[in-house]
Motif scaffolding. Structure first.
Motif, PDB file in Angstrom:
ATOM      1  N   GLN A 109     -19.631   5.902  -8.077  1.00  0.00           N
ATOM      2  CA  GLN A 109     -18.797   5.994  -9.269  1.00  0.00           C
ATOM      3  C   GLN A 109     -17.480   5.230  -9.153  1.00  0.00           C
ATOM      4  N   GLU A 110     -16.868   5.229  -7.965  1.00  0.00           N
ATOM      5  CA  GLU A 110     -15.598   4.508  -7.817  1.00  0.00           C
ATOM      6  C   GLU A 110     -15.796   3.009  -8.066  1.00  0.00           C
ATOM      7  N   ALA A 111     -16.861   2.450  -7.522  1.00  0.00           N
ATOM      8  CA  ALA A 111     -17.134   1.025  -7.720  1.00  0.00           C
ATOM      9  C   ALA A 111     -17.428   0.723  -9.187  1.00  0.00           C
ATOM     10  N   LEU A 112     -18.217   1.600  -9.824  1.00  0.00           N
ATOM     11  CA  LEU A 112     -18.522   1.413 -11.249  1.00  0.00           C
ATOM     12  C   LEU A 112     -17.259   1.502 -12.091  1.00  0.00           C
ATOM     13  N   SER A 113     -16.380   2.441 -11.774  1.00  0.00           N
ATOM     14  CA  SER A 113     -15.125   2.587 -12.514  1.00  0.00           C
ATOM     15  C   SER A 113     -14.217   1.388 -12.291  1.00  0.00           C
ATOM     16  N   LEU A 169     -19.871  -3.441  -2.931  1.00  0.00           N
ATOM     17  CA  LEU A 169     -18.564  -2.911  -2.513  1.00  0.00           C
ATOM     18  C   LEU A 169     -18.642  -1.400  -2.443  1.00  0.00           C
ATOM     19  N   CYS A 170     -18.206  -0.814  -1.331  1.00  0.00           N
ATOM     20  CA  CYS A 170     -18.299   0.639  -1.171  1.00  0.00           C
ATOM     21  C   CYS A 170     -17.175   1.354  -1.920  1.00  0.00           C
ATOM     22  N   ASP A 171     -17.363   2.635  -2.169  1.00  0.00           N
ATOM     23  CA  ASP A 171     -16.409   3.418  -2.945  1.00  0.00           C
ATOM     24  C   ASP A 171     -15.055   3.571  -2.261  1.00  0.00           C
ATOM     25  N   ILE A 172     -15.035   3.573  -0.932  1.00  0.00           N
ATOM     26  CA  ILE A 172     -13.748   3.690  -0.235  1.00  0.00           C
ATOM     27  C   ILE A 172     -12.839   2.537  -0.631  1.00  0.00           C
ATOM     28  N   LEU A 173     -13.380   1.325  -0.603  1.00  0.00           N
ATOM     29  CA  LEU A 173     -12.583   0.156  -0.951  1.00  0.00           C
ATOM     30  C   LEU A 173     -12.332   0.066  -2.451  1.00  0.00           C
ATOM     31  N   ALA A 174     -13.319   0.452  -3.244  1.00  0.00           N
ATOM     32  CA  ALA A 174     -13.146   0.426  -4.699  1.00  0.00           C
ATOM     33  C   ALA A 174     -12.031   1.374  -5.132  1.00  0.00           C
ATOM     34  N   ALA A 175     -11.904   2.509  -4.451  1.00  0.00           N
ATOM     35  CA  ALA A 175     -10.841   3.460  -4.783  1.00  0.00           C
ATOM     36  C   ALA A 175      -9.469   2.832  -4.579  1.00  0.00           C
ATOM     37  N   ILE A 176      -9.312   2.070  -3.500  1.00  0.00           N
ATOM     38  CA  ILE A 176      -8.055   1.350  -3.282  1.00  0.00           C
ATOM     39  C   ILE A 176      -7.843   0.337  -4.403  1.00  0.00           C
ATOM     40  N   GLY A 177      -8.906  -0.366  -4.771  1.00  0.00           N
ATOM     41  CA  GLY A 177      -8.816  -1.378  -5.818  1.00  0.00           C
ATOM     42  C   GLY A 177      -8.391  -0.809  -7.152  1.00  0.00           C
ATOM     43  N   ARG A 178      -8.852   0.366  -7.476  1.00  0.00           N
ATOM     44  CA  ARG A 178      -8.483   0.972  -8.758  1.00  0.00           C
ATOM     45  C   ARG A 178      -6.984   1.253  -8.816  1.00  0.00           C
ATOM     46  N   ILE A 193       0.848  -1.189   0.000  1.00  0.00           N
ATOM     47  CA  ILE A 193       0.000   0.000   0.000  1.00  0.00           C
ATOM     48  C   ILE A 193       0.885   1.241   0.000  1.00  0.00           C
ATOM     49  N   GLY A 194       0.567   2.188  -0.883  1.00  0.00           N
ATOM     50  CA  GLY A 194       1.376   3.395  -0.981  1.00  0.00           C
ATOM     51  C   GLY A 194       0.555   4.666  -0.868  1.00  0.00           C
ATOM     52  N   LYS A 195       1.203   5.767  -1.098  1.00  0.00           N
ATOM     53  CA  LYS A 195       0.560   7.068  -0.966  1.00  0.00           C
ATOM     54  C   LYS A 195      -0.584   7.235  -1.963  1.00  0.00           C
ATOM     55  N   GLU A 196      -0.463   6.597  -3.116  1.00  0.00           N
ATOM     56  CA  GLU A 196      -1.517   6.729  -4.130  1.00  0.00           C
ATOM     57  C   GLU A 196      -2.835   6.139  -3.631  1.00  0.00           C
ATOM     58  N   GLU A 197      -2.759   5.006  -2.932  1.00  0.00           N
ATOM     59  CA  GLU A 197      -3.968   4.429  -2.334  1.00  0.00           C
ATOM     60  C   GLU A 197      -4.517   5.355  -1.246  1.00  0.00           C
ATOM     61  N   GLU A 198      -3.610   5.892  -0.439  1.00  0.00           N
ATOM     62  CA  GLU A 198      -4.036   6.806   0.624  1.00  0.00           C
ATOM     63  C   GLU A 198      -4.747   8.032   0.043  1.00  0.00           C
ATOM     64  N   ASP A 199      -4.190   8.596  -1.014  1.00  0.00           N
ATOM     65  CA  ASP A 199      -4.803   9.766  -1.650  1.00  0.00           C
ATOM     66  C   ASP A 199      -6.166   9.426  -2.248  1.00  0.00           C
ATOM     67  N   ALA A 200      -6.270   8.229  -2.830  1.00  0.00           N
ATOM     68  CA  ALA A 200      -7.540   7.819  -3.442  1.00  0.00           C
ATOM     69  C   ALA A 200      -8.642   7.703  -2.392  1.00  0.00           C
ATOM     70  N   VAL A 201      -8.298   7.167  -1.219  1.00  0.00           N
ATOM     71  CA  VAL A 201      -9.275   7.056  -0.139  1.00  0.00           C
ATOM     72  C   VAL A 201      -9.673   8.433   0.374  1.00  0.00           C
ATOM     73  N   LEU A 202      -8.707   9.299   0.563  1.00  0.00           N
ATOM     74  CA  LEU A 202      -9.003  10.651   1.042  1.00  0.00           C
ATOM     75  C   LEU A 202      -9.906  11.394   0.066  1.00  0.00           C
ATOM     76  N   LYS A 203      -9.686  11.187  -1.219  1.00  0.00           N
ATOM     77  CA  LYS A 203     -10.527  11.837  -2.228  1.00  0.00           C
ATOM     78  C   LYS A 203     -11.983  11.411  -2.068  1.00  0.00           C
ATOM     79  N   VAL A 204     -12.199  10.106  -1.822  1.00  0.00           N
ATOM     80  CA  VAL A 204     -13.565   9.623  -1.620  1.00  0.00           C
ATOM     81  C   VAL A 204     -14.140  10.189  -0.325  1.00  0.00           C
TER      82      VAL A 204
END
Length: 417
Positions: free
Chosen positions: A42-46, A278-287, A21-32
């Motif tokens: 939208q994060e889950a759909l994407s 699946l919620c967007d918080i977790l989907a953002a990490i997945g992306r 896990i890196g900063k990019e995942e952290e930033d993606a979660v914060l964005k959500v």
């Protein structure tokens, strides 16, 4: 590749598994979190769209559907339900697998028939599967000495450790008796068979896991894939309470402003569904993890290759079977009869050296629930038992340093003497 977030361990301690896990995942979660919408939207759909694109780039059918779920267990449940598994049916699963593979069939009222591993391997034995399918299709019990009887509605092959099963043969067998094939691909992202087919896309439905130990992770989560639009529609409806229309983000500004004869708050329940989205918080990490997938996959292969080279010439060990497209999710090393140290002692000694290991798996047929329900004995599936009694899974995770890998190798070799 961005810097990893601070990891809560001393390098002298080598855990069995650790997510990359890196900063990019952290930033993606914060964005959500800052968006004002944190559940499924939208994060889950994407994530679903990008998952399909990842597979299409590797030759998967453009008709593939992907549905994000909150765990691979819920994905397996949805898959079997969509394949019409119900009370009175029999679902065939390997004895050597995790609880999730089997328990979902019981949730649907179906009975379970176990099959053994192939001798010398971990994936299910094709000959045993053929025999069990034939007996059930003929109206007999699953085993010569008893077991459940009923229509063989589904087979759930498990791509153990990321090594694909012989899916072409399994699918052909199941077609002959009208059984669905649901691939338990929890370990198998992004594995390919020897003929370049993608694990999880060969049977009727495939289910992937994004648990913390997997090649890509969302912490908890999974993805269901299939090419049949009817199965995809059923899974989509049952995934969220049996509601007949997408209701994600229905309170957003865009939804409230949209012109429609159907107000955003209106929906109908057409089935008694589940809560498996699946919620967007977790989907953002997945992306983010999906963009890292090739790197993470290659890192696992490099570490596994180091282990292969180190243990190949040691008669005390049996290397795990592998193939070109193997995802190398696990490194299930087996202790041979030439080793004077038993598996439990070796794991304990490794722990004393701050090296974590695991065991995959305790066979289901010796678990009290299944043992008692189906009157099973430990020697009913001898290859699964032989694996269990001799196997330990070594640390295998992207981010392991050369020093850590060498420490594992050195410790295993020394302690086995």
């Amino acid at each position: 590749m961005d810097n990893l977030m601070n990891r809560p361990f001393d390098e002298s301690n080598i855990p069995y598994a650790l997510p990359f896990i890196g900063k990019e995942e952290e930033d993606a979660v914060l964005k959500v979190l800052r968006s004002g919408w944190i559940t499924t939207a939208q994060e889950a759909l994407s994530f679903e769209k990008e998952f399909i694109e990842f597979f299409e780039a590797r030759g998967a059918s453009p008709a593939l559907h992907a549905l994000a779920v909150n765990s691979s267990t819920s994905g397996l449940h949805l898959a079997l339900e969509a394949c019409a598994v119900t009370s009175g049916d029999v679902v065939i699963v390997p004895a050597d697998t995790f609880a999730a593979t089997a328990e979902v069939a019981r949730h649907l009222g179906a009975e379970l028939a176990f099959v053994d591993c192939a001798e010398g391997g971990f994936n299910l034995d094709i000959t045993s599967l053929e025999k069990t399918l034939s007996r059930l299709a003929a109206g007999k019990s699953a085993y010569e000495n008893g077991g459940p009887s009923g229509k063989p509605r589904a087979v759930v092959p498990v791509h153990f450790g990321g090594l694909p099963c012989d899916m072409t043969t399994i699918v052909d067998m199941c077609k002959q008796v009208g059984a669905a094939v649901v691939e338990d691909s929890a370990h198998a992202f992004p594995a390919q068979t020897t003929d370049s087919l993608l694990a999880g896309t060969i049977g009727d439905v495939g289910v992937f896991s994004f648990y913390a130990t997997k090649t890509i992770t969302t912490g908890e989560g999974g993805m269901v894939v299939c090419s049949d639009p009817d199965l995809a529609k059923r899974i989509s409806i049952m995934r969220l309470h049996g509601i007949d229309r997408p209701i994600w983000n229905r309170y957003s500004a865009q939804a409230l402003q949209a012109e429609s004869d159907v107000p955003p708050w209106y929906y109908q329940i057409t089935e008694a569904g589940y809560k498996y989205n699946l919620c967007d918080i977790l989907a953002a990490i997945g992306r983010v993890q999906l963009r890292r997938a090739d790197f993470l996959f290659n890192e696992r292969k490099k570490i596994a290759a180091r282990y292969d080279a180190a243990f190949d010439d040691c008669e005390k060990f049996i290397l795990p079977p592998t193939s070109i497209g193997d995802a190398r999710h696990l490194y299930p090393l087996r202790i041979s009869h030439n080793c004077k140290v038993n598996r439990n002692k070796l794991i304990s000694d490794l722990k004393d050296r701050s090296i974590g290991c695991s065991v995959h798996f305790i066979p289901l047929h010796i678990m009290p629930y299944y043992k008692n329900r189906y009157d099973l004995k430990s020697d009913d599936f001898p290859h699964a038992m032989a694996n269990f009694e001799s196997e330990l899974s070594l640390p295998l995770w992207p981010g392991m340093t050369d020093r850590q890998i060498e420490r594992v190798i050195t410790a295993v070799l020394e302690l086995a003497n």
